[in-house]
Design an enzyme around this catalytic site. Sequence first.
Site, PDB file in Angstrom:
ATOM      1  N   THR A  57     144.761 -48.351  24.411  1.00  0.00           N
ATOM      2  CA  THR A  57     144.753 -49.511  23.529  1.00  0.00           C
ATOM      3  C   THR A  57     145.621 -50.575  24.182  1.00  0.00           C
ATOM      4  O   THR A  57     146.737 -50.284  24.654  1.00  0.00           O
ATOM      5  CB  THR A  57     145.179 -49.162  22.090  1.00  0.00           C
ATOM      6  OG1 THR A  57     145.099 -50.350  21.297  1.00  0.00           O
ATOM      7  CG2 THR A  57     146.584 -48.575  22.005  1.00  0.00           C
ATOM      8  N   GLU A  58     145.079 -51.787  24.286  1.00  0.00           N
ATOM      9  CA  GLU A  58     145.647 -52.769  25.214  1.00  0.00           C
ATOM     10  C   GLU A  58     147.025 -53.280  24.799  1.00  0.00           C
ATOM     11  O   GLU A  58     147.710 -53.903  25.599  1.00  0.00           O
ATOM     12  CB  GLU A  58     144.681 -53.930  25.448  1.00  0.00           C
ATOM     13  CG  GLU A  58     144.274 -54.725  24.222  1.00  0.00           C
ATOM     14  CD  GLU A  58     142.959 -54.223  23.623  1.00  0.00           C
ATOM     15  OE1 GLU A  58     142.679 -53.007  23.715  1.00  0.00           O
ATOM     16  OE2 GLU A  58     142.220 -55.055  23.059  1.00  0.00           O
ATOM     17  N   ASN A  59     147.443 -53.008  23.554  1.00  0.00           N
ATOM     18  CA  ASN A  59     148.797 -53.402  23.173  1.00  0.00           C
ATOM     19  C   ASN A  59     149.863 -52.465  23.745  1.00  0.00           C
ATOM     20  O   ASN A  59     151.049 -52.691  23.518  1.00  0.00           O
ATOM     21  CB  ASN A  59     148.927 -53.513  21.651  1.00  0.00           C
ATOM     22  CG  ASN A  59     148.526 -52.253  20.939  1.00  0.00           C
ATOM     23  OD1 ASN A  59     147.446 -51.720  21.178  1.00  0.00           O
ATOM     24  ND2 ASN A  59     149.383 -51.757  20.084  1.00  0.00           N
ATOM     25  N   GLN A  96     152.770 -55.148  28.295  1.00  0.00           N
ATOM     26  CA  GLN A  96     151.486 -55.842  28.376  1.00  0.00           C
ATOM     27  C   GLN A  96     151.018 -56.111  29.799  1.00  0.00           C
ATOM     28  O   GLN A  96     149.825 -56.053  30.075  1.00  0.00           O
ATOM     29  CB  GLN A  96     151.583 -57.187  27.646  1.00  0.00           C
ATOM     30  CG  GLN A  96     151.618 -57.030  26.168  1.00  0.00           C
ATOM     31  CD  GLN A  96     150.338 -56.414  25.645  1.00  0.00           C
ATOM     32  OE1 GLN A  96     149.345 -57.105  25.471  1.00  0.00           O
ATOM     33  NE2 GLN A  96     150.353 -55.127  25.398  1.00  0.00           N
ATOM     34  N   SER A  99     149.682 -52.875  31.001  1.00  0.00           N
ATOM     35  CA  SER A  99     148.464 -52.522  30.272  1.00  0.00           C
ATOM     36  C   SER A  99     147.262 -53.289  30.831  1.00  0.00           C
ATOM     37  O   SER A  99     146.177 -52.726  31.008  1.00  0.00           O
ATOM     38  CB  SER A  99     148.640 -52.849  28.782  1.00  0.00           C
ATOM     39  OG  SER A  99     147.513 -52.439  28.051  1.00  0.00           O
TER      40      SER A  99
END
Lengths: 229, 236
Positions: A57-59, A96, A99
């Site tokens: 999950t990109e967060n 981030q 990510s």
Amino acid sequence: MRPPSTDTPAAIGWSRDDIARRLAQDIPHGSYVNLGIGIPELVARFVPEGRTLIYHTENGLLGMGPSPAVGAGDPELINAGKRQVTMMPGAAFFDQATSFAMIRGGHLDLSVLGALQVSQAGDLANWSTGEADAIPAVGGAMDLVAGVRRVFVLTQHCTKEGEMKLVGECTYPLTGRAVVDRVYTDLAVVDITPDGFRVVELAPGVDFGFVQERTGATLLPPTTRAAAV
Amino acid sequence: MIDKRVVGAAAAVADIPDGATVMIGGFGEAGSPIELIHALIDQGAKQLTVVSNNTGSGEVGLAALLKAGRVRKVVCSFPRTANSTVFPDLYRRGEVELELVPQGTLAERIRAGGAGIPAFFTPTAVGTPLAQGKEHRFFGETECVLEFGIRADFTLIKGRRADTHGNVVYHRTARNFAPPMATAAGITVVQVAEVVDAGQLDAESIVTPGIFVDRIVHVPSPQQESALIAAGARYP
């Protein structure tokens, strides 16, 4: 752990759960996968027995698990949809920049996204209808389609109003150009090929002409080779 | 002896001037430094440019800063939430400028700013409205767009624990934008729930090294945005 399904059988073709189940069959064991917010998240429920996928999950979490039990959540353990999630054994947290290095650096195997429109060239529009008073918001969608190795779209074949979503050219603002590999709808599985849309598989009871009538560009019929991909 | 502790959020943000660019950590409520934002509202600086992934929820924290009319421009990837009308109302009235940036490009622009890299090329957003007017260049078969690094005057972030040298560790997905933002500002202010002496953190596990941190504010029980909103809170 998971809420009961609210799925209803489709009058024609595949239900929403059916589409997710069909898509899940095509994800190999051990894949690193990012599921978009909303309907694409359903895919996690239908991963075939014996396969383990690692969800990004990109967060900032790799190894995301399902929703927590009521009262057991942490407001700072959330997914990209800002909903509380859990972590699986082997999970990792990161910032981030890291990510999106995973996303933009081509390290993720698969991104599953929803769509407003997909063109026969694989262009995707899924972030804005371009209305003047809408608040534009894009999140990580443009990064996902630009960087992840394969991009699958999970969508209804047409809108509730009956407008076609598989089109010759997108009319909504693009998320990315020539980025979609395959589309899973309630009527069919459709590949994006250099020659345009090619049907890989039709939903039970749906014939080719029915799908063509609901598609805004020429559909190529299934080939033995395409079906085997 | 090095000790970067500052007593109270008010003191930590006292010198943020009108017109400053301020990076604010958080992804939704996770990692949002609410106490520092509320201190900034009390302090009164205006005409701010805020760099943050979202625009806040309800009428607390980031949404309250916007509501108070202190923000001239937002640099952001997702300025929409299910439960806030503050940003949409301001935007529709033309009272706040929006620079919309893909989330990964935003993170990388901040990282680049902090690493002394003025600009970089990326394929993200090519062919979309967000690449219009920007310089394009092919690298092999891949068309890319030029994006610029971002630096700020101040960064406000939340950590879980810091030592007196400013080394910081975070809590789960509250980490999000904090580490790159810590590197990209003239003054980085971190609020943490716990402060320990130098040497008490595991040096192998430190996420943000102290060189990037200027001020530490001890906020033992940070408020959580969703709890404030559920209680009907507004700030001020």
